[in-house]
Motif scaffolding. Structure first.
Motif, short mmCIF file in Angstrom:
data_model
loop_
_atom_site.label_atom_id
_atom_site.label_comp_id
_atom_site.label_asym_id
_atom_site.label_seq_id
_atom_site.Cartn_x
_atom_site.Cartn_y
_atom_site.Cartn_z
N ALA A 153 135.17 -4.75 -34.80
CA ALA A 153 134.88 -5.93 -33.97
C ALA A 153 134.96 -5.54 -32.50
CB ALA A 153 135.86 -7.05 -34.27
N LEU A 154 133.94 -5.92 -31.75
CA LEU A 154 133.88 -5.66 -30.31
C LEU A 154 134.29 -6.93 -29.57
CD1 LEU A 154 133.02 -3.94 -27.83
CD2 LEU A 154 130.73 -4.89 -28.15
N THR A 155 135.27 -6.80 -28.69
CA THR A 155 135.73 -7.91 -27.86
C THR A 155 135.60 -7.47 -26.41
OG1 THR A 155 137.36 -8.52 -29.53
CG2 THR A 155 137.69 -9.41 -27.33
N THR A 156 135.12 -8.38 -25.57
CA THR A 156 135.04 -8.09 -24.14
C THR A 156 135.96 -9.05 -23.40
OG1 THR A 156 132.79 -7.24 -24.28
CG2 THR A 156 133.53 -8.00 -22.13
N LEU A 157 136.90 -8.47 -22.67
CA LEU A 157 137.85 -9.23 -21.86
C LEU A 157 137.37 -9.18 -20.42
CD1 LEU A 157 140.96 -7.44 -23.37
CD2 LEU A 157 140.07 -9.67 -24.07
N ALA B 217 145.51 -7.75 -22.66
CA ALA B 217 146.17 -6.71 -23.45
C ALA B 217 145.19 -6.01 -24.37
CB ALA B 217 147.29 -7.32 -24.28
N VAL B 218 145.37 -4.69 -24.49
CA VAL B 218 144.64 -3.87 -25.45
C VAL B 218 145.68 -3.32 -26.42
CG1 VAL B 218 143.22 -1.81 -25.80
CG2 VAL B 218 142.84 -3.27 -23.79
N ARG C 158 141.45 5.96 -26.49
CA ARG C 158 142.51 5.14 -27.07
C ARG C 158 143.84 5.82 -26.84
NH1 ARG C 158 141.56 5.74 -33.61
NH2 ARG C 158 141.76 8.01 -33.70
N ILE C 159 144.89 5.01 -26.91
CA ILE C 159 146.24 5.52 -26.76
C ILE C 159 147.10 4.96 -27.89
CG2 ILE C 159 146.02 5.89 -24.27
CD1 ILE C 159 147.64 3.35 -23.82
N ARG C 160 148.28 5.50 -28.08
CA ARG C 160 149.14 5.11 -29.20
C ARG C 160 150.04 3.92 -28.90
NH1 ARG C 160 152.38 9.61 -31.89
NH2 ARG C 160 152.74 7.87 -33.28
N SER C 161 149.88 3.31 -27.73
CA SER C 161 150.73 2.18 -27.33
C SER C 161 149.87 1.01 -26.87
CB SER C 161 151.65 2.60 -26.17
OG SER C 161 152.50 3.66 -26.55
N ASP C 162 150.46 -0.17 -26.84
CA ASP C 162 149.79 -1.32 -26.25
C ASP C 162 149.69 -1.11 -24.74
OD1 ASP C 162 149.80 -2.48 -28.77
OD2 ASP C 162 151.34 -3.96 -28.29
N GLU C 163 148.59 -1.61 -24.17
CA GLU C 163 148.38 -1.49 -22.73
C GLU C 163 148.03 -2.85 -22.15
OE1 GLU C 163 145.89 1.22 -19.52
OE2 GLU C 163 145.65 1.61 -21.65
#
Length: 168
Positions: free
Chosen positions: A90-94, A110-111, A65-70
Motif C-alpha cells: 500500500a502506498l500512502t502519501t503524507l 510518522a513512518v 528504509r530503516i529499522r526504527s520508527d521515524e
C-alpha cells in the motif's frame, strides 16, 4: 507558494549541514545518552536521535528504509510529500508542511519501521527544512537503500513512481 522565506546555502552554512547519502542535507542535533538493545541483540545504541534535514535544488530523499520508527517534523519552507510503501504494497502519501497555511498538511508525520519511503518537495523548485526523530536511535548500519528493480518487482503497481524517486 513558500510560507517562510528560507535560503538553502544560508541554512546549509548556518546549521552546518552536510550532504546526506539519500539526498538533501542533514546534521545530527541529538543523540540520547540512554542505550537500548534491539530484539535480543547484544549490541546497544541510543534510544533516540534527531536530525535537521533540508531539501532544496530539486533534491529528494530516495527510496530507503530503516529499522526504527521515524517521526518527521516540519520547520520552514514549502510543503513536502513523504511517500511510504508498507509491506503489503500500500502506498500512502503524507503531506508535511505548515498546517496553519495548508489545510491538508500536518506538522508531524510518522513512518513505521521497515517501510520503504522517500521525501520530496511538492514543488520541485521548493525548499523545505524539516527534522527527523528516530526511536530507537538511527544507525547507518540499519539504513538500507532500495534496489529499485527489486522494489519495482515487489510492487509493480508503483513502478513509475519507484523509478522516478530511485537512489541516484
Amino acid at each position: 507558494m513558500q510560507d517562510t522565506r528560507i535560503d538553502g546555502p544560508e541554512l546549509i552554512a548556518r546549521l552546518k549541514l552536510q550532504p546526506h547519502p539519500e539526498g538533501g542535507y542533514f546534521r545530527e542535533v541529538y543523540r540520547g545518552d540512554a542505550l537500548v538493545r534491539r530484539d535480543g541483540s547484544e549490541e546497544t545504541h541510543s534510544a533516540s536521535t534527531a536530525i535537521y534535514f533540508l531539501l532544496c535544488d530539486g533534491a529528494y530523499s530516495s527510496w530507503h528504509r530503516i529499522r526504527s520508527d521515524e517521526l518527521w517534523h516540519f520547520y520552514a519552507g514549502d510543503p513536502i510529500h513523504v511517500h511510504v510503501i508498507d509491506a503489503k504494497g500500500a502506498l500512502t502519501t503524507l503531506k508535511l508542511g505548515n498546517a496553519l497555511l495548508h489545510d491538508d498538511a500536518v506538522f508531524q508525520a510518522a513512518v513505521k519501521a521497515e517501510n520503504w519511503f522517500v521525501a520530496e518537495c511538492i514543488d520541485p523548485s521548493g525548499i523545505a527544512l524539516v527534522g527527523c526523530t528516530v526511536a530507537s536511535g538511527f544507525e547507518f548500519s540499519e539504513f538500507e537503500f532500495a534496489d529499485s528493480a527489486a522494489l519495482e518487482t515487489l510492487y509493480p503497481q508503483h513502478r513509475e513512481f519507484i523509478s522516478r524517486l530511485a537512489p541516484r
